[in-house]
Scaffold this motif. Sequence first.
Motif, short mmCIF file in Angstrom:
data_model
loop_
_atom_site.label_atom_id
_atom_site.label_comp_id
_atom_site.label_asym_id
_atom_site.label_seq_id
_atom_site.Cartn_x
_atom_site.Cartn_y
_atom_site.Cartn_z
N SER A 252 -6.85 0.41 -6.98
CA SER A 252 -6.91 -0.58 -5.90
C SER A 252 -7.77 -1.74 -6.38
O SER A 252 -8.34 -1.69 -7.47
N ASP B 237 0.82 -1.22 0.00
CA ASP B 237 0.00 0.00 0.00
C ASP B 237 0.85 1.27 0.00
O ASP B 237 0.42 2.31 0.51
N GLN C 139 -5.25 1.05 0.87
CA GLN C 139 -5.64 -0.04 -0.02
C GLN C 139 -4.41 -0.55 -0.76
O GLN C 139 -3.41 0.16 -0.90
#
Length: 652
Positions: free
Chosen positions: A96, A42, A73
């Motif tokens: 994402s 992330d 995410q």
Amino acid sequence: MQISTAQPVFKLELNHKVTPGVVIIAKYDGTHPCLTASAGYDKIIIHHPHGLVGGRAQRSEAHAEVSELNLSQAVKALAAGPLKDDCTRDMLLIGSPTQILAYDVHENTDLFFKELPDGVNVINTGRVGKSSEMLAVVGGNSSVIGLNGKGEEIFWNVVSGRVVAVSVFDFDKDGENELLIGCEDSFIRVMKNNQFIVELPETGSVLCLSPISDVRFAYGLANGTIGVYEEGIRLWRVKSKQNAVSLHSSGEWLACCWTNGRVDWRDGTGRVVRRVQLRSNSAGMLLADYRSLGVPDLVCVSNRGEVLGYPPHQERSGFNITKKYASEEDRLAITELMNKKQALLVELQHYEANAAVDNSNADLGHSQPSAMPTNTRLQVAVTTDCHEALIGYPDSEQFHIFELTKHLPRFAMYKLIDATIQKPKIEGNVTFHITERVQRIYIWINQNFLLEQDIEIVNEESKDINLNFKSLRDKSNLQMNFSVDGQVKLKTNDIRLAGDLIQSLATFLNLTNLQTCAHFPVAEEKLWAEMFNATEHGETRSRLAAESAEKAQMITALLPAAIDAASYDIKEMLNRYKEVMLLNDELLIGCHVRRSSQEQTVTSLKNLHGILQQAARLRVGKYGKAVVTACRKAVQDNNTDALIKILRVGDS
């Protein structure tokens, strides 16, 4: 063969690991290029040699010219482009698993945020069709969607496979860009005006696509194949043990970056003319003017954060012509020649053995030879029945092998059967009307099916065509009825086969638009089931998200209370921490359930989109496009009845 090597014109170390395939170069201030990459689950890193990047990005402790952008995410895809109106600065697009965020790095503002339930696998930017608006093109698990700078949906379409590569390219040279879409189902598709106009079948899942010139583009497959197409015709292809990470046009050559860190340049025939080797595996290769000299360089990035820049054109200072070694193509050619040599030696031994047998037969008074004459020619016909052919004399101990090339028609796996044979009931069918001479229908049938002999008109009075076929794969039946009044009925339980037949017939007859009526009970039942599953899993995911948010708030309240209790009541503190631990366990369980529910939702949507694409392929031209648009609205409205109606009669 001499293969040149090259010296990099610049080097740098990011001091961060880089996720392969998630690397871009963008100009967030409109002037200076910045290398941007995913550096973990992330985290995004931005290399800014010409100035600092502020906002949410924090300066990295590992490198003074690198900033880190942390998200909540997983980062699956990155892209950049000037999505804002009247603005030349690039906006950063972050994909994402089920979301896309457009972020203005320079001004530290969000351009838009959008949920995409079908997933985000790849993102690209460009102007598509007649619109002058810059779009973000997102490839999902079974769909492709175009979004403008406000996050508004401009187009949407379904594909029969996971989209893993997207490129904007003027395929038909009409001055308007089309979409090149590479899928895991081994097809390269060209989409124009929200319709698929070309499908190029390949031998493996498509990993990367890259425009080369006005009429050429390069592609890379998951089986190690790379190649070049020109106007839909493959010019060349080669195969390697490694997979291509990225392809770019480099001067007159095609530069290819492989997973093992090798970078090579190939000429117009696919022959390697230049090669370098990185110290570790590749993460990506980009074409950009990173030195701001007005000339783009090939920027190669390794998974360990090493960045090397190479000039795209031939430069004396960049070559070392003293190194000589065989290329992979040369080694393959040598191996092939050795195999041919061995085969010829075996064939020579067979000829010598046959000659010895002939001499012995002559000594014994036998006149019939055992060897085949060298001028023997063989005429063959390929049928749908399984058969073997051994060519030789009755007393031969060895047989002659003939190598023949036969083009198989598209529907070669369907065998014509006798009309008098009792036919099983077929529930699925599609009907439509065409105005075409019956002779043209016969030509299409003869060209697209594997028949023992071409079918012809029996007499001028009876012009109806009624044919029955059996699939050699699953023994299913296909019936085709062409009436003299132009009414056509195709009966099959396979909706995919019906779409393929209609698309093939429309292409042969040059039909621009074609509306049909269809009835496929199996597909309708599957559509009902997938819509129900997608709705159920979506509601479950929303409920679990609300419960998780409530538990998280409770934990946030319990932790300070436990800390305060430590000063006056140890027992109370322990009880509070026990409650926190129980809530945390419940959160973890809910997280796993949400993940499972999300995976099931994605699977249902993928299956649903596959049915919708098949429904669109039952129509041609504007009617197919209308089906896609109507299906999209019905899915958004969760209207299953409307989807069934669209599947049957189209958007009429």
